[in-house]
Design an enzyme around this catalytic site. Structure first.
Site, PDB file in Angstrom:
ATOM      1  N   SER A  48       0.815  -1.217   0.000  1.00 44.01           N
ATOM      2  CA  SER A  48       0.000   0.000   0.000  1.00 44.01           C
ATOM      3  C   SER A  48       0.848   1.266   0.000  1.00 44.01           C
ATOM      4  O   SER A  48       0.355   2.346  -0.322  1.00 44.01           O
ATOM      5  CB  SER A  48      -0.938   0.017   1.216  1.00 44.01           C
ATOM      6  OG  SER A  48      -1.867  -1.041   1.163  1.00 44.01           O
ATOM      7  N   GLY A 246      -4.307  -1.844  -0.964  1.00 39.25           N
ATOM      8  CA  GLY A 246      -3.441  -1.515  -2.090  1.00 39.25           C
ATOM      9  C   GLY A 246      -3.124  -0.031  -2.135  1.00 39.25           C
ATOM     10  O   GLY A 246      -3.651   0.758  -1.334  1.00 39.25           O
ATOM     11  N   GLY A 248      -2.368   3.948  -3.914  1.00 39.47           N
ATOM     12  CA  GLY A 248      -2.858   4.927  -4.873  1.00 39.47           C
ATOM     13  C   GLY A 248      -4.253   5.449  -4.624  1.00 39.47           C
ATOM     14  O   GLY A 248      -4.918   5.117  -3.640  1.00 39.47           O
ATOM     15  N   CYS A 274      -9.471  -1.633   3.330  1.00 40.80           N
ATOM     16  CA  CYS A 274      -8.694  -0.462   2.889  1.00 40.80           C
ATOM     17  C   CYS A 274      -9.034  -0.082   1.441  1.00 40.80           C
ATOM     18  O   CYS A 274     -10.115   0.415   1.186  1.00 40.80           O
ATOM     19  CB  CYS A 274      -7.203  -0.724   3.098  1.00 40.80           C
ATOM     20  SG  CYS A 274      -6.244   0.799   3.296  1.00 40.80           S
ATOM     21  N   LEU A 275      -8.146  -0.329   0.470  1.00 38.70           N
ATOM     22  CA  LEU A 275      -8.450   0.023  -0.918  1.00 38.70           C
ATOM     23  C   LEU A 275      -9.680  -0.740  -1.398  1.00 38.70           C
ATOM     24  O   LEU A 275     -10.509  -0.194  -2.140  1.00 38.70           O
ATOM     25  CB  LEU A 275      -7.256  -0.270  -1.821  1.00 38.70           C
ATOM     26  CG  LEU A 275      -7.453   0.072  -3.306  1.00 38.70           C
ATOM     27  CD1 LEU A 275      -7.716   1.555  -3.506  1.00 38.70           C
ATOM     28  CD2 LEU A 275      -6.233  -0.358  -4.127  1.00 38.70           C
ATOM     29  N   GLN A 278     -12.638   1.101  -0.319  1.00 40.66           N
ATOM     30  CA  GLN A 278     -12.833   2.314  -1.113  1.00 40.66           C
ATOM     31  C   GLN A 278     -13.376   1.993  -2.508  1.00 40.66           C
ATOM     32  O   GLN A 278     -14.248   2.706  -3.028  1.00 40.66           O
ATOM     33  CB  GLN A 278     -11.502   3.063  -1.207  1.00 40.66           C
ATOM     34  CG  GLN A 278     -10.969   3.535   0.134  1.00 40.66           C
ATOM     35  CD  GLN A 278      -9.474   3.809   0.113  1.00 40.66           C
ATOM     36  OE1 GLN A 278      -8.827   3.744  -0.937  1.00 40.66           O
ATOM     37  NE2 GLN A 278      -8.920   4.104   1.274  1.00 40.66           N
ATOM     38  N   ASN A 316      -3.730   2.551   7.554  1.00 40.61           N
ATOM     39  CA  ASN A 316      -2.822   2.977   6.490  1.00 40.61           C
ATOM     40  C   ASN A 316      -3.632   3.402   5.271  1.00 40.61           C
ATOM     41  O   ASN A 316      -3.860   2.616   4.357  1.00 40.61           O
ATOM     42  CB  ASN A 316      -1.855   1.849   6.121  1.00 40.61           C
ATOM     43  CG  ASN A 316      -0.884   2.274   5.024  1.00 40.61           C
ATOM     44  OD1 ASN A 316      -0.664   3.467   4.820  1.00 40.61           O
ATOM     45  ND2 ASN A 316      -0.339   1.326   4.299  1.00 40.61           N
ATOM     46  N   TYR A 319      -7.225   7.984   1.720  1.00 36.78           N
ATOM     47  CA  TYR A 319      -8.540   8.258   1.128  1.00 36.78           C
ATOM     48  C   TYR A 319      -9.640   7.670   2.006  1.00 36.78           C
ATOM     49  O   TYR A 319      -9.404   6.739   2.783  1.00 36.78           O
ATOM     50  CB  TYR A 319      -8.605   7.691  -0.289  1.00 36.78           C
ATOM     51  CG  TYR A 319      -7.556   8.277  -1.198  1.00 36.78           C
ATOM     52  CD1 TYR A 319      -7.809   9.410  -1.960  1.00 36.78           C
ATOM     53  CD2 TYR A 319      -6.277   7.714  -1.270  1.00 36.78           C
ATOM     54  CE1 TYR A 319      -6.829   9.973  -2.777  1.00 36.78           C
ATOM     55  CE2 TYR A 319      -5.292   8.267  -2.079  1.00 36.78           C
ATOM     56  CZ  TYR A 319      -5.580   9.395  -2.826  1.00 36.78           C
ATOM     57  OH  TYR A 319      -4.602   9.950  -3.624  1.00 36.78           O
ATOM     58  N   HIS A 357      -7.042  -2.026   9.263  1.00 35.22           N
ATOM     59  CA  HIS A 357      -6.429  -3.318   8.957  1.00 35.22           C
ATOM     60  C   HIS A 357      -6.635  -4.296  10.114  1.00 35.22           C
ATOM     61  O   HIS A 357      -5.891  -4.283  11.090  1.00 35.22           O
ATOM     62  CB  HIS A 357      -4.930  -3.141   8.679  1.00 35.22           C
ATOM     63  CG  HIS A 357      -4.636  -2.606   7.324  1.00 35.22           C
ATOM     64  ND1 HIS A 357      -4.187  -3.407   6.291  1.00 35.22           N
ATOM     65  CD2 HIS A 357      -4.754  -1.373   6.799  1.00 35.22           C
ATOM     66  CE1 HIS A 357      -4.035  -2.679   5.197  1.00 35.22           C
ATOM     67  NE2 HIS A 357      -4.381  -1.431   5.490  1.00 35.22           N
ATOM     68  N   GLU A 359      -5.973  -7.381  10.231  1.00 30.33           N
ATOM     69  CA  GLU A 359      -4.925  -8.407  10.352  1.00 30.33           C
ATOM     70  C   GLU A 359      -3.831  -7.976  11.320  1.00 30.33           C
ATOM     71  O   GLU A 359      -3.051  -8.800  11.791  1.00 30.33           O
ATOM     72  CB  GLU A 359      -4.323  -8.735   8.984  1.00 30.33           C
ATOM     73  CG  GLU A 359      -3.299  -7.767   8.456  1.00 30.33           C
ATOM     74  CD  GLU A 359      -3.887  -6.479   7.909  1.00 30.33           C
ATOM     75  OE1 GLU A 359      -3.114  -5.590   7.503  1.00 30.33           O
ATOM     76  OE2 GLU A 359      -5.129  -6.360   7.890  1.00 30.33           O
TER      77      GLU A 359
END
Length: 382
Positions: A48, A246, A248, A274-275, A278, A316, A319, A357, A359
């Site tokens: 990420s 991930g 970006g 996370c990503l 989103q 982490n 966005y 996260h 994990e």
């Protein structure tokens, strides 16, 4: 360990001379700060962070050393790391190399002997920003010129870079501290149900937690065919789909968003982190937005509304999903630092996701029950 001179230039005009270790050369990326006090190898090897410089708030880095078993991916994809003091020794019986050796092997630029507290305050006040680090250029004019011509992080598809090139079955579970290795699972165990994990930059310990929850995990490239996955689900070959973390800007990933839109229509059970969280929001028609400096670190308090408990989490992300998501989803988690949305359960659909996260690598483990929740949903469909 031999240090060398390195120059840093930030997009709002700050020029800093520091010492470098690891790889030499020139690197351009977005600077963000991380508040975790431990687990620096797991952080550095988290995909990420592709396209970013990690500024550690922890002033002493390197004493634990590095080893291959603590890698979260096949390599370190970050642009570089900024630390206050670099340890000249490694003092851990599991360490196989020091941080300098690790950085050189991964062609990663390390920066030390720099006032990270000042840089963190700068990023806090001005937001995450682009920077350039170079052992080849020294003047403000040259560094500024190169940085201005470079693409911004939201203009680059880093997911294509970090995603697995070949699909595979993950067969490791929880770390066994008796032999300091990861336990293997029997992927032919009939009691284990198979899911597909879309690799946007997945961490190894997410895969470990999914297998620990009783699932067989097939990891596939981010450029997957959604219709193939739907056929496999209808044939009861798989019971659900996991969307990984991930790097970006999620709004830049229009191709990935279109694929997830196709999956949503079929009501396949899905879990995103996370990503992945989103992308699910964007695929439902609710565009994500960028935070000023994001959330990067451990020990972030999150309120879980489903059972009215407090979870200490690892974070982490730069966005976030918008408040308007409540039109199609129930908000299940909120960040108690800034009240942003941390988790949702989509209405009339077996789809849920979280921003943090669970994990917990590195970090706490209060949120790990989410993997068990997903496994129960998958089991009920097969």
């Amino acid at each position: 360990m031999e240090l060398h001179d390195i120059w840093l230039y930030f997009e709002h005009g700050v020029l800093i001379k520091a010492k470098g270790f690891g790889a030499k050369g020139t690197s351009i990326g977005e600077a963000v700060f991380n508040t975790s006090l431990s687990g620096y190898q797991e952080i550095i090897s988290d995909p990420s962070y592709a396209g970013q410089f990690i500024v550690f708030c922890m002033p002493e880095i390197g004493i634990v050393g590095c080893n291959e078993k603590d890698m979260e991916s096949r390599q370190a994809f970050a642009k570089g790391v900024l630390i206050r003091n670099l340890s000249n020794i490694k003092s851990n019986f599991r360490a196989t190399e020091n941080l300098d050796s690790f950085f050189r092997r991964h062609n990663l630029i390390g920066i030390c002997n720099v006032d990270t507290r000042s840089i963190v305050k700068m990023l806090r006040d001005n937001g995450a920003m682009m920077m350039i680090a170079s052992t080849q250029m020294q003047t403000r004019e040259e560094l500024c010129s190169v940085l201005q011509k470079a693409k911004k992080i939201h203009e680059i598809n880093y997911v294509q870079e970090v995603s697995t090139k070949e699909n595979y079955i993950h067969d490791c579970s929880i770390f066994n501290f008796k032999n300091f290795d990861y336990e293997k699972i029997d992927i032919n165990d009939k009691d284990r149900k198979k899911i597909i994990a879309i690799d946007y930059g997945i961490k190894r310990n997410i895969l470990n937690e999914l297998t620990r929850a009783g699932l067989v995990v097939e990891v596939v490239n981010e450029d997957f065919n959604p219709h193939d996955l739907i056929k496999r689900y209808e044939a009861k070959e798989i019971g659900g789909i996991f969307l990984s973390n991930g790097p970006g800007d999620p709004l830049f990933l229009q191709n990935q968003i279109k694929k997830v839109k196709v999956l949503i229509k079929t009501k396949i059970p899905m879990f995103g982190i996370c990503l992945g969280h989103q992308i699910l929001s964007n695929a439902h028609g609710f565009p994500t937005y960028k935070l000023q400096f994001g959330q990067h670190g451990g020990n972030h308090p999150v309120k879980n509304y489903s059972d009215n408990t407090l979870e200490i989490t690892s974070q982490n992300h730069n966005y976030n999903v918008p408040e308007s998501i409540c039109e199609v989803a129930t908000i299940t988690h909120r960040n108690l630092f800034d009240n942003t949305i941390e988790g949702v359960q989509y209405k009339d659909s077996p789809i849920f996701s979280v921003q943090h996260h669970p994990e917990a690598s590195p970090g706490p483990k209060e949120a790990s029950t989410l993997f068990t929740k997903f496994a129960k949903i998958v089991t009920s469909t097969l």
